[in-house]
Design a protein around this motif. Structure first.
Motif, mmCIF file in Angstrom:
data_model
loop_
_atom_site.group_PDB
_atom_site.id
_atom_site.type_symbol
_atom_site.label_atom_id
_atom_site.label_comp_id
_atom_site.label_asym_id
_atom_site.label_seq_id
_atom_site.Cartn_x
_atom_site.Cartn_y
_atom_site.Cartn_z
ATOM 1 N N LEU A 239 0.822 -1.207 0.000
ATOM 2 C CA LEU A 239 0.000 0.000 0.000
ATOM 3 C C LEU A 239 0.859 1.260 0.000
ATOM 4 O O LEU A 239 0.434 2.302 -0.501
ATOM 5 N N SER A 240 2.065 1.170 0.525
ATOM 6 C CA SER A 240 2.944 2.339 0.573
ATOM 7 C C SER A 240 3.390 2.791 -0.808
ATOM 8 O O SER A 240 3.887 3.906 -0.967
ATOM 9 N N GLN A 241 3.206 1.944 -1.824
ATOM 10 C CA GLN A 241 3.605 2.316 -3.182
ATOM 11 C C GLN A 241 2.433 2.763 -4.051
ATOM 12 O O GLN A 241 2.612 3.079 -5.224
ATOM 13 N N ALA A 242 1.237 2.796 -3.491
ATOM 14 C CA ALA A 242 0.053 3.176 -4.270
ATOM 15 C C ALA A 242 0.113 4.647 -4.641
ATOM 16 O O ALA A 242 0.364 5.504 -3.788
ATOM 17 N N GLN A 243 -0.133 4.947 -5.902
ATOM 18 C CA GLN A 243 -0.147 6.325 -6.392
ATOM 19 C C GLN A 243 -1.544 6.934 -6.373
ATOM 20 O O GLN A 243 -1.722 8.107 -6.677
ATOM 21 N N VAL A 244 -2.549 6.134 -6.037
ATOM 22 C CA VAL A 244 -3.936 6.596 -5.908
ATOM 23 C C VAL A 244 -4.336 6.376 -4.448
ATOM 24 O O VAL A 244 -4.155 5.278 -3.925
ATOM 25 N N PRO A 245 -4.888 7.388 -3.755
ATOM 26 C CA PRO A 245 -5.100 7.281 -2.305
ATOM 27 C C PRO A 245 -6.378 6.554 -1.898
ATOM 28 O O PRO A 245 -7.042 6.953 -0.937
ATOM 29 N N SER A 246 -6.738 5.479 -2.593
ATOM 30 C CA SER A 246 -7.941 4.711 -2.255
ATOM 31 C C SER A 246 -7.575 3.568 -1.316
ATOM 32 O O SER A 246 -7.834 2.392 -1.588
ATOM 33 N N PHE A 247 -6.983 3.915 -0.166
ATOM 34 C CA PHE A 247 -6.345 2.908 0.681
ATOM 35 C C PHE A 247 -7.345 1.940 1.302
ATOM 36 O O PHE A 247 -7.035 0.755 1.457
ATOM 37 N N GLY B 45 -2.370 11.853 -3.361
ATOM 38 C CA GLY B 45 -1.645 10.780 -4.017
ATOM 39 C C GLY B 45 -0.888 11.295 -5.225
ATOM 40 O O GLY B 45 -1.194 12.371 -5.765
ATOM 41 N N GLY B 46 0.093 10.547 -5.663
ATOM 42 C CA GLY B 46 0.941 11.006 -6.754
ATOM 43 C C GLY B 46 0.194 11.262 -8.046
ATOM 44 O O GLY B 46 0.428 12.254 -8.738
ATOM 45 N N PHE B 47 -0.740 10.369 -8.389
ATOM 46 C CA PHE B 47 -1.449 10.486 -9.660
ATOM 47 C C PHE B 47 -2.316 11.740 -9.704
ATOM 48 O O PHE B 47 -2.242 12.541 -10.637
ATOM 49 N N TYR B 48 -3.147 11.932 -8.679
ATOM 50 C CA TYR B 48 -4.054 13.077 -8.684
ATOM 51 C C TYR B 48 -3.323 14.389 -8.412
ATOM 52 O O TYR B 48 -3.769 15.450 -8.856
ATOM 53 N N ALA B 49 -2.216 14.334 -7.678
ATOM 54 C CA ALA B 49 -1.431 15.547 -7.464
ATOM 55 C C ALA B 49 -0.882 16.068 -8.785
ATOM 56 O O ALA B 49 -0.896 17.281 -9.048
ATOM 57 N N ALA B 50 -0.415 15.145 -9.640
ATOM 58 C CA ALA B 50 0.075 15.561 -10.957
ATOM 59 C C ALA B 50 -1.051 16.142 -11.802
ATOM 60 O O ALA B 50 -0.868 17.150 -12.500
ATOM 61 N N GLN B 51 -2.247 15.528 -11.734
ATOM 62 C CA GLN B 51 -3.386 16.065 -12.470
ATOM 63 C C GLN B 51 -3.780 17.441 -11.965
ATOM 64 O O GLN B 51 -4.082 18.347 -12.748
ATOM 65 N N GLY C 115 -0.328 7.170 3.664
ATOM 66 C CA GLY C 115 -1.735 7.446 3.891
ATOM 67 C C GLY C 115 -2.023 8.882 4.261
ATOM 68 O O GLY C 115 -3.192 9.300 4.262
ATOM 69 N N LEU C 116 -0.994 9.663 4.582
ATOM 70 C CA LEU C 116 -1.178 11.073 4.909
ATOM 71 C C LEU C 116 -1.201 11.950 3.669
ATOM 72 O O LEU C 116 -1.470 13.155 3.772
ATOM 73 N N ASP C 117 -0.898 11.370 2.525
ATOM 74 C CA ASP C 117 -0.933 12.116 1.259
ATOM 75 C C ASP C 117 -2.377 12.169 0.772
ATOM 76 O O ASP C 117 -2.929 11.164 0.335
ATOM 77 N N LEU C 118 -3.000 13.340 0.866
ATOM 78 C CA LEU C 118 -4.423 13.464 0.567
ATOM 79 C C LEU C 118 -4.732 13.160 -0.887
ATOM 80 O O LEU C 118 -5.722 12.492 -1.200
#
Length: 710
Positions: free
Chosen positions: A77-85, A257-263, A252-255
């Protein structure tokens, strides 16, 4: 207009127009207990129906489904780029069905989806008689939105949570208060761990509080509204971040996530305001036409929104809050959808000009069914204001409905993924003409008698549209039960290589089909290479570390390979690739080992005087070994020896992680190396801990390449 309404009302009440008794049955009916039992039976039937309907379907949303499968099942889960944990945590259980993990996913999807039924029904029953509440609940489940139960995506789970949210807001916590805000914010925080889009529902809830506060005449409404929303926001953040941390750690503190942050970063740097407004207006036009075609009568009913008396818990007050909630939620979601569409990815105007992303709000569209049902028993005395709003509704909604019927969505390309409701309505021209004519006819009746019009819409239009459109969408989806070449190729390689399918690169000439093949191959480190039709496979185009090449289509192989298996339409090549061993996990290149302790987070400790590593394939005759390691205690600075065949080399390490490179020249066919530890000793002996293992070297990773390639 008032005379016409009175005339039609008298006709209905004096049975000049005989509506069937079950249409007029109220929730106080003596048969009321039968309805919940019927609902439970219907839920079981729909659950079984969805599982059978979706069985055997291949992936359809490609990139999205592959991402959700990857993060749910194959990566930490620590490598997930989408925050749907929370979604990832729950759907990780689908691994128990591996390799048929989609069977488990289908059961979970169907279960969550039908679990929304009691909440839709309990909500609907507040505004209408029980039989109609049951009908609209079943129409909501059997409509085109049910197509999402076939996908490895969080839509089904999110659908369930949204209706819990709607029920909570409108039934248990309709007024603004700190207590209500805390409960609703907590639920939205939970939903945000399923789909980030719950952020927009928080905005919609804020609009609902604001509008109800403005429409409710009473003291301190603005203060209560502000307190309620602040409480909801705080509860949202606490649950989202707190539970996210418990599930996924610091990730999990990244509201966003990498994917949506880039968008988000790209969205707020749109270079051309004129294009943004142009594309946004066109997208809004398309969404507006889609809504009036399918929801003309409930949209017309929304024109009757008016002031809500203080603490009004009468049916009239409940109906007004339902209208406000529907407007607030759909306004927020459609606005975000239009803005997203207008931010054209990579400068591609087709994204804005043709696609209608109704899937970002179609889970909320059954709210409009409830609006229509709630208006059937609207006994409000007509006033001049009511008549003016009625005329405005007829003119505005009627004109847009006629325009939508004539326009027939030219220039748009609705599909069953982005907009299943609209696609189901327009894919068959005959069905579209039936739905359009039926909708216009019922709207015309509504113009004369609101009660009769809403009754016909709820009892006739809704089931005809829901079942007809859902059937047409299902027919299109069923085509994915027939595997294509990409499906067959990936499934074949998955079965052939089994647990050794690490390092596969998939080569083809269709980027979407390549991602589809990734999903079927189901390997976390698989990669894709897109070529032009007929273009040869060049070794320089293949990613580093590739061990197998699955080539789909006609692409001559120019890279060196150890073996070839041609299946007709696709071929599998075993490449001359370097070994890569990560000692913190199970590596397909590493066979039996001696002298090593168990796997830890960093790698593995030696626990003997000698370490023996057996490889699953022979080493090259001229091998370059790149070792990342560190020494323990007294071993630091002392000579370690590595032996490959008849050749031995010496190296030293410190207590800090470092890398060394050793070159060997031996006859081909060797498949193991030995590492001698100079001074193996336990931490207990040194008085550092109670660990009895005789430690010497900490192995982090080992790469083996052909020396000539360096």
């Amino acid at each position: 207009m008032a005379a016409c309404n009175a005339f039609w009302g008298k006709l209905v009440h004096h049975r000049c127009i005989h509506l069937p008794n079950f249409l007029l049955m109220t929730s106080s009916d003596p048969d009321r207990p039968l309805i919940p039992r019927a609902l439970w039976l219907a839920m079981v039937a729909i659950f079984i129906f969805l599982i059978f309907r979706n069985s055997g379907l291949g992936p359809s949303v490609l990139g999205d489904e592959w991402s959700y499968s990857l993060y749910s099942r194959l990566l930490p889960l620590s490598q997930a780029q989408v925050p749907s944990f929370l979604y990832f945590l729950i759907y990780r259980s689908s691994n128990v069905c591996s390799p048929d993990f989609m069977g488990c996913v289908g059961v979970l999807n169907a279960g969550f989806f039908v679990a929304a039924a009691p909440f839709i029904f309990m909500l609907a029953q507040r505004y209408m008689q029980t039989g109609l509440a049951l009908l609209l609940t079943l129409a909501s489940l059997l409509g085109p939105v049910s197509t999402y139960t076939a996908f490895f995506m969080p839509e089904a789970m999110y659908f369930f949570l949204f209706w819990v949210f709607a029920w909570l807001v409108l039934v248990l916590a309709p007024l603004a208060s700190v207590r209500n805000g805390l409960s609703i914010g907590a639920l939205l925080g939970l939903m945000c761990l399923v789909k980030l889009h719950a952020l927009f529902l928080l905005g919609g809830y804020g609009v609902y509080l604001l509008v109800t506060g403005m429409l409710t005449r009473g003291p301190s409404r603005l203060r209560s509204t502000l307190q309620g929303f602040v409480a909801a926001l705080l509860a949202f953040l606490v649950i989202r971040l707190g539970l996210g941390y418990l599930i996924a750690g610091h990730q999990g503190l990244d509201l966003l996530g990498g994917f949506y942050a880039a968008q988000a970063n790209s969205s707020f740097r749109h270079p051309d305001l004129d294009s943004l407004l142009h594309y946004g207006a066109r997208s809004l036009f398309g969404h507006g036409l889609a809504l009036v075609v399918l929801y003309a009568v409930p949209l017309a009913c929304l024109f009757q929104l008016r002031h809500i008396p203080v603490d009004d818990d009468t049916p009239s007050g409940d109906r007004q809050r339902l209208m406000v909630f529907s407007i607030a939620i759909l306004f927020a979601l459609v606005a975000v959808t239009v803005y997203f569409t207008a931010n054209v990815p990579d400068g591609n105007p087709l994204e804005a000009l043709r696609r209608l992303h109704m899937r970002y709000y179609d889970f909320a569209l059954p709210l409009l069914y409830l609006v229509a049902g709630s208006c059937i028993h609207d006994h409000t005395q007509p006033t001049r204001g009511h008549m003016l709003r009625h005329v405005a509704a007829v003119l505005v909604v009627g004109a847009l409905s006629v325009l939508a019927t004539w326009y027939h969505f030219r220039g748009f390309a609705p599909n069953r993924i982005d907009a299943p409701e609209l696609y189901g309505a327009v894919v068959d021209p005959h069905f579209f003409h039936v739905i359009s004519a039926l909708g216009l006819g019922i709207l015309a009746i509504w113009a004369i008698s609101r009660r009769l019009g809403t009754t016909l819409y709820a009892w006739i239009f809704v089931p005809v549209f829901a079942l007809g459109a859902s059937h047409l969408v299902a027919l299109e989806a069923a085509q994915r039960k027939i595997p294509d070449t990409y499906d067959t190729a990936a499934r074949t390689v998955r079965a052939l290589l089994a647990s050794q399918r690490s390092g596969v690169v998939i080569v083809g000439d269709d980027i979407f089909k390549l991602v589809q093949a990734q999903f079927q191959l189901d390997s976390a480190d698989s990669r894709v290479v897109m070529l032009q039709p007929g273009q040869p496979v060049d070794a320089n185009r293949l990613p580093g570390g590739s061990r197998w090449a699955l080539v789909i289509g006609v692409h001559p192989m120019q890279a060196a390979s150890l073996s070839t298996q041609n299946f007709g339409g696709f071929a599998l090549y075993r490449l001359q690739a370097p070994f890569h061993i990560d000692f913190s996990g199970n590596s397909p290149d590493l066979g039996a080992v001696q002298g090593l302790s168990g796997i830890e987070g960093f790698g593995r400790w030696s626990d003997a005087d000698e370490v023996v590593l057996d490889f699953t394939q022979s080493l090259p005759a001229s091998a370059s070994l790149h070792l990342v390691a560190s020494a323990y205690g007294p071993n630091a600075g002392k000579p370690f020896t590595m032996t490959l065949g008849d050749e031995t080399q010496t190296f030293t390490l410190t207590e800090q992680q470092q890398s060394i490179r050793l070159r060997f020249h031996n006859p081909p066919g060797l498949d193991h190396v030995r590492i001698a530890v100079p001074a193996a000793i336990s931490p207990r002996t040194l008085g550092k801990s109670s660990d009895d293992r005789r430690l010497g070297i900490a192995l982090i990773s080992l790469d083996v390449e052909t020396a000539a390639s360096r």
